[in-house]
Design a protein around this motif. Structure first.
Motif, PDB file in Angstrom:
ATOM      1  N   LEU A  61      -3.483  -4.353   1.679  1.00  0.00           N
ATOM      2  CA  LEU A  61      -2.265  -3.781   1.120  1.00  0.00           C
ATOM      3  C   LEU A  61      -1.390  -3.133   2.186  1.00  0.00           C
ATOM      4  O   LEU A  61      -0.185  -2.990   1.998  1.00  0.00           O
ATOM      5  N   PHE A  62      -1.973  -2.714   3.310  1.00  0.00           N
ATOM      6  CA  PHE A  62      -1.216  -2.058   4.365  1.00  0.00           C
ATOM      7  C   PHE A  62      -0.821  -3.021   5.492  1.00  0.00           C
ATOM      8  O   PHE A  62      -0.163  -2.617   6.451  1.00  0.00           O
ATOM      9  N   GLY A  94       0.803  -1.217   0.000  1.00  0.00           N
ATOM     10  CA  GLY A  94       0.000   0.000   0.000  1.00  0.00           C
ATOM     11  C   GLY A  94       0.835   1.265   0.000  1.00  0.00           C
ATOM     12  O   GLY A  94       0.421   2.301  -0.539  1.00  0.00           O
ATOM     13  N   ASP A  95       2.033   1.199   0.604  1.00  0.00           N
ATOM     14  CA  ASP A  95       2.913   2.364   0.616  1.00  0.00           C
ATOM     15  C   ASP A  95       3.536   2.616  -0.747  1.00  0.00           C
ATOM     16  O   ASP A  95       3.954   3.740  -1.054  1.00  0.00           O
ATOM     17  N   GLN A  96       3.628   1.573  -1.560  1.00  0.00           N
ATOM     18  CA  GLN A  96       4.302   1.689  -2.847  1.00  0.00           C
ATOM     19  C   GLN A  96       3.354   2.047  -3.989  1.00  0.00           C
ATOM     20  O   GLN A  96       3.786   2.549  -5.016  1.00  0.00           O
ATOM     21  N   ILE A  97       2.054   1.767  -3.807  1.00  0.00           N
ATOM     22  CA  ILE A  97       1.069   2.077  -4.852  1.00  0.00           C
ATOM     23  C   ILE A  97       0.449   3.440  -4.564  1.00  0.00           C
ATOM     24  O   ILE A  97      -0.318   3.597  -3.621  1.00  0.00           O
ATOM     25  N   LEU A  98       0.823   4.416  -5.373  1.00  0.00           N
ATOM     26  CA  LEU A  98       0.335   5.777  -5.130  1.00  0.00           C
ATOM     27  C   LEU A  98      -0.399   6.357  -6.334  1.00  0.00           C
ATOM     28  O   LEU A  98      -0.819   7.516  -6.317  1.00  0.00           O
ATOM     29  N   ALA A 124      -6.604  -0.932  -6.235  1.00  0.00           N
ATOM     30  CA  ALA A 124      -5.370  -1.710  -6.081  1.00  0.00           C
ATOM     31  C   ALA A 124      -5.594  -3.049  -5.393  1.00  0.00           C
ATOM     32  O   ALA A 124      -4.745  -3.932  -5.459  1.00  0.00           O
ATOM     33  N   GLY A 125      -6.716  -3.213  -4.692  1.00  0.00           N
ATOM     34  CA  GLY A 125      -6.960  -4.519  -4.093  1.00  0.00           C
ATOM     35  C   GLY A 125      -7.467  -4.521  -2.677  1.00  0.00           C
ATOM     36  O   GLY A 125      -7.705  -5.582  -2.118  1.00  0.00           O
ATOM     37  N   GLY A 126      -7.605  -3.363  -2.030  1.00  0.00           N
ATOM     38  CA  GLY A 126      -8.246  -3.352  -0.725  1.00  0.00           C
ATOM     39  C   GLY A 126      -7.320  -3.138   0.451  1.00  0.00           C
ATOM     40  O   GLY A 126      -6.131  -2.877   0.317  1.00  0.00           O
ATOM     41  N   ASP A 163      -7.378   0.169   8.695  1.00  0.00           N
ATOM     42  CA  ASP A 163      -6.694  -0.464   7.565  1.00  0.00           C
ATOM     43  C   ASP A 163      -6.660  -1.983   7.675  1.00  0.00           C
ATOM     44  O   ASP A 163      -6.157  -2.653   6.766  1.00  0.00           O
ATOM     45  N   VAL A 164      -7.142  -2.530   8.784  1.00  0.00           N
ATOM     46  CA  VAL A 164      -7.028  -3.969   9.022  1.00  0.00           C
ATOM     47  C   VAL A 164      -8.197  -4.706   8.373  1.00  0.00           C
ATOM     48  O   VAL A 164      -9.363  -4.383   8.631  1.00  0.00           O
ATOM     49  N   PRO A 165      -7.916  -5.711   7.534  1.00  0.00           N
ATOM     50  CA  PRO A 165      -8.996  -6.474   6.908  1.00  0.00           C
ATOM     51  C   PRO A 165      -9.902  -7.133   7.945  1.00  0.00           C
ATOM     52  O   PRO A 165      -9.508  -7.338   9.107  1.00  0.00           O
TER      53      PRO A 165
END
Length: 308
Positions: free
Chosen positions: A64-65, A48-52, A59-61, A87-89
């Motif tokens: 990612l974090f 999640g930090d890399q997809i901006l 990106a997938g939910g 952020d927790v699934p």
């Protein structure tokens, strides 16, 4: 001194602030952990930090974090992982659990605008930037005449984009702004009646290996029962709805003595369809209250409502 406890965290300023808060609370509760080097903070870069360049939903939910942090836990590279609970699934990997919730910060959203105008006063056609569907849907529910665009990045990055004129306004979690000392720039704090928060917004959760009784015992003094009741109700709603950040779901539980008051709202991405539920009951029944509210809303939703 040899390291006695390894804290896994993302590397953003807010994530590090939350990891430092956890470290400081552990040190205060256990003097032997206050010695230099006793607690190590291990920074782990998540997907999640890399997809901006796109929203989390695209990106997938939420996972990612958390995935890389959970991999580090399962691989015994860290002893605990610190998360923003929003952020927790809904479901965690086998062998892991959220053992501890720190006292919850203010869950409300903060509004920023370059003009200094509030959400209701923005000029028609103004551009609001946000990373989440929940905020997008509620902005459009209230102001269908505004334009909402994706705005990714950490808190500081988003504020820089606002200053640069990429958007006219944006929204951020008040809790994170308080932890970073950035509340002086807020245009307005949005009450839940205007912008219902994300599930578990403002709560810090600590994930451990279920079999790690030593770490569980060290964290026990940090656990906040009130926060746990509120977060339990809100996450039970998510479980009932099978919700993720691909769906605009908002909820807030609050305690009035031993009574838990629960509000939730599920919306279409354009804010045109809105489904709400309300529950009041005993705090001890938090999970049942959240699940029941979720069942009520799910029964009202069109069959394909959660289809991306």
């Amino acid at each position: 001194m040899t390291t006695q406890l390894r804290i896994g965290t993302r590397g953003s300023p807010l994530a590090l602030a939350q990891a430092h808060e956890t470290r400081d609370r552990l040190s205060a509760a256990h003097p032997h952990l206050a010695a230099p080097g006793a607690i190590e903070i291990v920074v782990i870069k998540t997907t999640g930090d890399q997809i901006l360049d796109r929203t989390l939903a695209e990106a997938g939910g939420k996972g990612l974090f958390t995935k890389e942090l959970e991999d580090a836990l399962l691989g015994d590279r860290v002893d605990l992982a610190v998360h923003s609970m929003k952020d927790v699934p809904t479901w965690l990997p086998d062998g892991l659990e959220i053992s501890t919730l720190l006292p919850r910060e203010d869950p409300r959203d903060a509004f920023f605008s370059r003009s200094g105008k509030g959400l209701d006063e923005l000029e028609p056609g103004s551009v609001v930037g946000t990373a989440g569907l929940r905020r997008q849907a509620q902005v459009l529910e209230r102001r269908p005449d505004l334009k909402v665009v994706p705005l990714r990045g950490n808190v500081q990055t988003r504020l820089k984009k606002l200053d640069a004129g990429e958007v006219d306004a944006t929204l951020l979690a008040l809790a994170g702004l308080r932890r970073l000392g950035l509340t002086d720039r807020i245009t307005a704090i949005l009450e839940p009646e205007t912008m219902l928060p994300a599930v578990a917004q403002g709560a810090i959760g600590i994930e451990i290996r279920s079999a790690d009784e030593r770490t569980r015992a060290l964290l026990a003094p940090l656990h906040c029962a009130e926060t746990a009741a509120r977060v339990t109700a809100e996450r039970a709603l998510l479980a009932a709805l099978d919700g993720s950040c691909r769906t605009p779901i908002a909820a807030l539980a609050r305690l009035e003595g031993d009574t838990l008051v629960f509000e939730t709202k599920v919306l279409s991405a354009d804010g045109r369809q809105v489904f709400t539920a309300h529950r009041t009951g005993k705090a001890a029944d938090a999970a049942a209250l959240g699940a029941d509210a979720g069942a009520e809303i799910k029964a009202q939703l069109p069959p394909d409502f959660f289809t991306p």
